[in-house]
Design a protein around this motif. Structure first.
Motif, short mmCIF file in Angstrom:
data_model
loop_
_atom_site.label_atom_id
_atom_site.label_comp_id
_atom_site.label_asym_id
_atom_site.label_seq_id
_atom_site.Cartn_x
_atom_site.Cartn_y
_atom_site.Cartn_z
N SER A 177 0.63 2.74 -5.96
CA SER A 177 -0.77 2.54 -5.57
C SER A 177 -1.71 3.49 -6.32
O SER A 177 -2.93 3.36 -6.18
CB SER A 177 -0.93 2.73 -4.06
OG SER A 177 -0.74 4.10 -3.71
N TYR A 201 4.43 10.41 -2.41
CA TYR A 201 5.43 10.35 -1.35
C TYR A 201 5.59 8.93 -0.78
O TYR A 201 6.69 8.43 -0.65
CB TYR A 201 5.06 11.33 -0.22
CG TYR A 201 5.97 11.22 0.97
CD1 TYR A 201 7.27 11.69 0.92
CD2 TYR A 201 5.52 10.64 2.16
CE1 TYR A 201 8.12 11.59 2.02
CE2 TYR A 201 6.35 10.54 3.25
CZ TYR A 201 7.64 11.02 3.18
OH TYR A 201 8.47 10.89 4.27
N ARG A 202 4.47 8.29 -0.46
CA ARG A 202 4.51 7.01 0.24
C ARG A 202 4.60 5.79 -0.66
O ARG A 202 5.35 4.86 -0.39
CB ARG A 202 3.24 6.85 1.09
CG ARG A 202 3.14 7.76 2.24
CD ARG A 202 1.85 7.42 3.00
NE ARG A 202 1.58 8.40 4.02
CZ ARG A 202 0.38 8.85 4.30
NH1 ARG A 202 -0.68 8.39 3.66
NH2 ARG A 202 0.20 9.75 5.25
N GLU A 203 3.74 5.76 -1.69
CA GLU A 203 3.61 4.56 -2.49
C GLU A 203 3.04 4.89 -3.87
O GLU A 203 1.85 4.67 -4.14
CB GLU A 203 2.70 3.56 -1.76
CG GLU A 203 2.71 2.20 -2.38
CD GLU A 203 1.86 1.20 -1.60
OE1 GLU A 203 1.90 0.03 -1.99
OE2 GLU A 203 1.16 1.58 -0.64
N VAL A 232 2.97 16.56 3.04
CA VAL A 232 4.19 15.76 2.86
C VAL A 232 5.17 16.01 4.00
O VAL A 232 5.73 15.06 4.56
CB VAL A 232 4.83 16.04 1.48
CG1 VAL A 232 6.23 15.45 1.39
CG2 VAL A 232 3.95 15.50 0.37
N LEU A 285 0.41 12.64 -1.25
CA LEU A 285 0.83 11.70 -0.22
C LEU A 285 1.12 10.32 -0.81
O LEU A 285 2.03 9.62 -0.35
CB LEU A 285 -0.20 11.62 0.89
CG LEU A 285 -0.24 12.86 1.80
CD1 LEU A 285 -1.44 12.78 2.74
CD2 LEU A 285 1.06 13.01 2.57
N GLN A 286 0.35 9.93 -1.82
CA GLN A 286 0.64 8.64 -2.47
C GLN A 286 1.95 8.70 -3.25
O GLN A 286 2.69 7.72 -3.25
CB GLN A 286 -0.51 8.25 -3.40
CG GLN A 286 -1.68 7.65 -2.65
CD GLN A 286 -2.77 7.27 -3.61
OE1 GLN A 286 -3.61 8.11 -3.95
NE2 GLN A 286 -2.77 6.04 -4.05
N GLN A 330 4.42 14.26 7.18
CA GLN A 330 4.83 12.86 7.14
C GLN A 330 6.35 12.71 7.21
O GLN A 330 6.85 11.86 7.92
CB GLN A 330 4.32 12.19 5.85
CG GLN A 330 2.83 12.06 5.78
CD GLN A 330 2.29 11.18 6.88
OE1 GLN A 330 2.72 10.04 7.04
NE2 GLN A 330 1.36 11.69 7.65
N GLN A 331 7.07 13.53 6.46
CA GLN A 331 8.53 13.39 6.39
C GLN A 331 9.20 13.84 7.68
O GLN A 331 10.24 13.32 8.05
CB GLN A 331 9.09 14.18 5.21
CG GLN A 331 10.56 13.91 4.95
CD GLN A 331 11.06 14.53 3.66
OE1 GLN A 331 10.44 15.40 3.08
NE2 GLN A 331 12.21 14.05 3.21
#
Length: 141
Positions: free
Chosen positions: A91, A86-88, A35, A83-84, A38-39
Motif C-alpha cells: 500500500s 508491518y501491515r501492508e 509496531v 506500520l504500513q 500492533q504485534q
C-alpha cells in the motif's frame, strides 16, 4: 533461538547491523512502539518504551506512538510508513515516499524503517511463540 542456528545467526546479524542504522534513534523507538502495539509482544513493547524514556521521549509522545502517530508531522509520517511495512507494504505509494523526502528523510532513513520493522517482527514473533511475557520473563508467576 538456540534451537535453530539459522534463526539465531540471522537474528544476531540483523540486530548488530541495525545498531549501525542512520535513522534517528528516537524515531526508531517510536516506530518500534507502534509496531509492537500492533504485534502484541508485551516484552518488546515494554523494552521499547523504556528505551524511549531513556532517550527523553515523554509519555504523551509514547502514547501517540502506540496509536500510530506523533505530534511531529515528519515523525508521524515515518511511524505511518513503519506500520504500513508491518501491515501492508504493497500500500506504500510513490507520493508517500516523496512526502518523506519533503520532511527531510533520506533513502537510508526510509530503508532503515524496513530494517527496524523486520527486526521487531522477528523478535516479537519469537517471543510470542516462545510464550515470553514481561511477567514470565522476569521470573514471576
Amino acid at each position: 533461538m538456540a534451537h535453530s542456528p539459522a534463526v539465531l545467526t540471522g537474528y544476531l546479524q540483523l540486530s548488530r547491523a541495525m545498531k549501525r542504522a542512520k535513522l534517528n534513534r528516537k524515531i526508531s523507538e517510536l516506530i518500534s512502539i507502534a509496531v509492537q502495539t500492533q504485534q502484541g509482544c508485551g516484552l518488546c513493547l515494554e523494552s521499547h518504551i523504556a528505551a524511549a524514556r531513556t532517550l527523553g521521549i515523554d509519555d504523551e509522545e509514547i502514547d501517540r506512538a502506540r496509536t500510530g502517530t506523533s505530534a511531529d508531522a515528519g515523525v508521524a509520517a515515518m511511524i505511518a510508513l513503519g506500520l504500513q511495512v508491518y501491515r501492508e507494504p504493497t500500500s506504500i505509494t510513490d507520493e508517500q515516499i516523496l512526502a518523506l523526502y519533503d520532511h527531510g528523510y533520506s533513502d537510508s532513513d526510509i530503508t532503515d524503517v524496513v530494517g527496524v520493522v523486520s527486526l521487531n517482527i522477528l523478535t516479537g514473533a519469537f517471543n510470542l511463540v516462545a510464550g515470553l511475557t514481561p511477567h514470565r520473563f522476569s521470573g514471576g508467576h
